[in-house]
Write an enzyme that holds these catalytic residues in place. Structure first.
Site, PDB file in Angstrom:
ATOM      1  N   CYS A   1      -0.315   7.992  -7.387  1.00 43.44           N
ATOM      2  CA  CYS A   1      -1.036   8.868  -6.467  1.00 43.44           C
ATOM      3  C   CYS A   1      -0.247   9.231  -5.225  1.00 43.44           C
ATOM      4  O   CYS A   1      -0.600  10.178  -4.528  1.00 43.44           O
ATOM      5  CB  CYS A   1      -2.325   8.198  -6.014  1.00 43.44           C
TER       6      CYS A   1
ATOM      7  N   HIS B   1      -4.792  15.236  13.150  1.00 38.64           N
ATOM      8  CA  HIS B   1      -5.503  15.300  11.866  1.00 38.64           C
ATOM      9  C   HIS B   1      -4.945  14.282  10.881  1.00 38.64           C
ATOM     10  O   HIS B   1      -3.734  14.062  10.844  1.00 38.64           O
ATOM     11  CB  HIS B   1      -5.398  16.703  11.259  1.00 38.64           C
TER      12      HIS B   1
ATOM     13  N   ASN C   1     -11.369  11.835  -6.823  1.00 40.62           N
ATOM     14  CA  ASN C   1      -9.985  11.397  -6.650  1.00 40.62           C
ATOM     15  C   ASN C   1      -9.124  12.315  -7.511  1.00 40.62           C
ATOM     16  O   ASN C   1      -9.120  12.205  -8.723  1.00 40.62           O
ATOM     17  CB  ASN C   1      -9.877   9.930  -7.085  1.00 40.62           C
TER      18      ASN C   1
ATOM     19  N   HIS D   1       8.306   1.222  -0.340  1.00 41.78           N
ATOM     20  CA  HIS D   1       8.171   0.760  -1.725  1.00 41.78           C
ATOM     21  C   HIS D   1       8.041  -0.762  -1.720  1.00 41.78           C
ATOM     22  O   HIS D   1       8.933  -1.457  -1.251  1.00 41.78           O
ATOM     23  CB  HIS D   1       9.402   1.184  -2.521  1.00 41.78           C
TER      24      HIS D   1
ATOM     25  N   HIS E   1      -5.132   9.814   1.324  1.00 43.21           N
ATOM     26  CA  HIS E   1      -5.412   9.929  -0.113  1.00 43.21           C
ATOM     27  C   HIS E   1      -6.803   9.385  -0.470  1.00 43.21           C
ATOM     28  O   HIS E   1      -7.159   8.270  -0.116  1.00 43.21           O
ATOM     29  CB  HIS E   1      -4.340   9.198  -0.914  1.00 43.21           C
TER      30      HIS E   1
HETATM   31  C1  LIG Z   1      -7.226   7.602  -8.321  1.00 48.23           C
HETATM   32  O1  LIG Z   1      -6.852   8.281  -9.512  1.00 48.23           O
HETATM   33  C2  LIG Z   1      -5.555   7.955 -10.007  1.00 48.23           C
HETATM   34  C3  LIG Z   1      -5.272   8.821 -11.181  1.00 48.23           C
HETATM   35  O2  LIG Z   1      -6.147   8.577 -12.208  1.00 48.23           O
HETATM   36  C4  LIG Z   1      -5.481   6.470 -10.326  1.00 48.23           C
HETATM   37  O3  LIG Z   1      -4.181   6.128 -10.776  1.00 48.23           O
HETATM   38  C5  LIG Z   1      -5.831   5.688  -9.097  1.00 48.23           C
HETATM   39  O4  LIG Z   1      -5.822   4.321  -9.399  1.00 48.23           O
HETATM   40  C6  LIG Z   1      -7.183   6.119  -8.572  1.00 48.23           C
HETATM   41  N1  LIG Z   1      -7.470   5.367  -7.366  1.00 48.23           N
HETATM   42  C7  LIG Z   1      -8.439   4.483  -7.308  1.00 48.23           C
HETATM   43  C8  LIG Z   1      -8.535   3.686  -6.071  1.00 48.23           C
HETATM   44  O5  LIG Z   1      -9.214   4.323  -8.236  1.00 48.23           O
END
Ligand SMILES: *[C@@H]1O[C@H](CO)[C@@H](O)[C@H](O)[C@H]1NC(C)=O
Ligand SMILES: *[C@@H]1O[C@H](CO)[C@@H](O)[C@H](O)[C@H]1NC(C)=O
Ligand SMILES: *[C@@H]1O[C@H](CO)[C@@H](O)[C@H](O)[C@H]1NC(C)=O
Ligand SMILES: *[C@@H]1O[C@H](CO)[C@@H](O)[C@H](O)[C@H]1NC(C)=O
Ligand SMILES: CC(=O)N[C@H]1CO[C@H](CO)[C@@H](O)[C@@H]1O
Length: 429
Positions: free
Chosen positions: A161, A324, A361, A240, A328
């Site tokens: 992500c 702002h 998401n 990282h 994510h």
């Molecule tokens: C959000 O979506 C992505 C793609 O599917 C996934 O890899 C990620 O773990 C998701 N985030 C959460 C916190 O679920």
């Protein structure tokens, strides 16, 4: 000890030399794909389709129902057609169609807004985590828009992500060594490839939160674009934590007991995200914070790391560095954690919460829906600083910091929020 001393020494040097020459890379404009209404998927539809698929046990259905209820997602998020059709169509053909729909939609809108000639694009960076067909997604774009033969194209896969911000960083680095160029940066995730059809709860989470979406950005280093570009990059920064096994394992794609592939989220995710954030802002802070906040941080840093005192590191007030915040939209729990850790007020986290509510998401593209939200609200003024902060598998935490080059007038251009922005913010139960 020696490394601590070096680190504090560097921090002090940084304090003295806090003016870094800004890299002149501009964001001419960007676009976020808004799917057709026929792709809307309410929580009920989602649960009904899951049930119809016949792949989930009763227990899994209960689990999914509970998660969906508390997810922070609203009734109008989108999923690809292949997932909505009865029976579901999870073919490669449908998966490719999904990504084409998203990318072509976003790029058409971007080209319309910027009036750029596709032949002028010299650099193409595409990121999509789990879907990497052959020919690649880059090739798909080159073919569709007849991009030039000597294009520098890079498809980034498996990077999670945070890869949208990472792709911007990568394009910036390429632009710095290729004068007078345009870079097209595309971010998405593929819903059809991403869904998990087994009964392992840690892998089912993603089905509940992940939704369809994608973004397209046009970057430029041409001095002449200074006058009509929307933003300029001030900083990009990557952290990282893959050297640590716990971080490395916390978002992990693997086979379950029945050989079904899915991405598992570990219970450690929140702690790992918190640690990644701390490590990240330790590097970002010196670049962006006013000197008073840097000094407060340095004092606790020296106290803790050099003198070995049992004190907490001071978490600087990033509200003094940015107007702002585009954080994510991993999920509601992640947003709660980030708001608390960064001491943000509700209005700062609003773009993230509303994006989670309206679009779900959308993985690496979510930070662009959030910036689009700020624009649609007419909140972006000339000189405002914007922080895009993303985290994801690796475990990685990445930032892009932008400054607005002009006031941005909400209604002047196409935007995924345009027709409904007056309905936001909504209260999320
Ligand atoms: C959000 O979506 C992505 C793609 O599917 C996934 O890899 C990620 O773990 C998701 N985030 C959460 C916190 O679920
Ligand atoms: C959008 O959805 C409507 C039905 O809701 C359908 O008639 C139309 O063809 C769709 N458009 C596209 C571009 O898929
Ligand atoms: C679905 O969401 C609506 C509100 O949007 C809520 O009233 C309903 O209880 C939810 N249903 C399930 C099964 O989660
Ligand atoms: C899925 O869609 C493709 C293309 O429309 C079609 O060829 C294929 O037969 C469909 N598969 C199923 C299982 O419906
Ligand atoms: C660097 C990288 O991720 N390359 C990928 C590009 O796309 C092809 C096909 O989609 C993959 O096989 C590569 O791994």
């Amino acid at each position: 000890m020696a490394s601590c001393l070096t680190a504090s020494f560097l921090a002090i040097i940084n304090l003295l030399h806090f003016k870094r020459k800004p890299s002149k890379v501009y964001l001419v404009d960007f676009a976020c794909y808004k799917p057709n209404d026929s792709c809307i998927c309410s929580n009920e539809t989602m649960l009904e389709r899951a049930k119809l698929s016949g792949r989930l046990s009763e227990e899994s259905m209960k689990f999914v129902t509970k998660i969906v209820d508390r997810s922070g997602l609203g009734p109008k998020t989108y999923v690809p057609e292949g997932l909505l059709s009865i029976p579901q169509n999870l073919s490669l053909f449908e998966a490719r169609k999904e990504t084409e729909t998203v990318f072509f939609g976003a790029i058409d809108e971007l080209f319309e807004k910027t009036r750029i000639d596709a032949k002028e694009i010299g650099i193409l960076v595409v990121n999509c985590c789990v879907f990497c067909p052959v020919p690649s997604l880059c090739d798909m774009i080159v073919n569709r828009y007849k991009l030039r033969g000597n294009i520098l194209s890079y498809n980034l896969s498996g990077m999670g992500c945070s890869a949208g911000v990472l792709a911007i960083d990568f394009a910036k680095r390429l632009l710095q060594s290729h004068p007078n160029s345009y870079a097209l940066v595309l971010s998405t995730e593929n819903g059809i490839s991403n869904m998990y059809w087994g009964n392992n709860p840690s892998m089912l989470l993603i089905n509940c939160l992940f939704r369809m979406g994608g973004s397209a950005c046009l970057l430029s280093n041409r001095p002449s674009d200074r006058h009509h570009a929307k933003y300029q990059i001030l900083h990009t920064l990557r952290t990282h934590l893959g050297y640590d096994d716990r971080s490395y394992n916390c978002v992990f794609q693997h086979d379950d007991e029945a050989q079904k592939i899915g991405v598992a989220l570990s219970k450690d995710l929140m702690n790992v995200a918190g640690e990644a954030l701390k490590a990240h802002i330790t590097s970002l802070g010196p670049l962006v914070l006013p000197i008073s906040e840097k000094l407060k941080f340095l004092a606790t840093f020296v106290g803790k790391k050099v003198l070995g005192l049992k004190i907490e590191l001071y978490i600087p007030d990033f509200k003094l560095a940015f107007e702002h915040f585009c954080i994510h939209t991993g999920g509601r729990a992640v947003l709660d954690k980030m708001q608390k850790s960064l001491k943000l007020e509700d209005r700062h986290i609003e773009p993230s919460r509303m994006t989670l509510y309206r679009f779900g998401n959308t993985s690496s593209s979510s930070v662009w829906y959030e910036l689009a939200y700020c624009e649609a609200k007419g909140r972006i003024k000339k000189g405002d600083r914007i922080w895009q902060l993303a985290f994801g598998s690796g475990f990685k935490c990445n930032s892009a910091v932008w400054v607005a080059l002009d006031n941005i007038y909400a209604a002047s251009k196409k935007n995924p929020w345009m027709d409904e922005i007056h309905e936001f913010p909504v209260k999320v139960a």
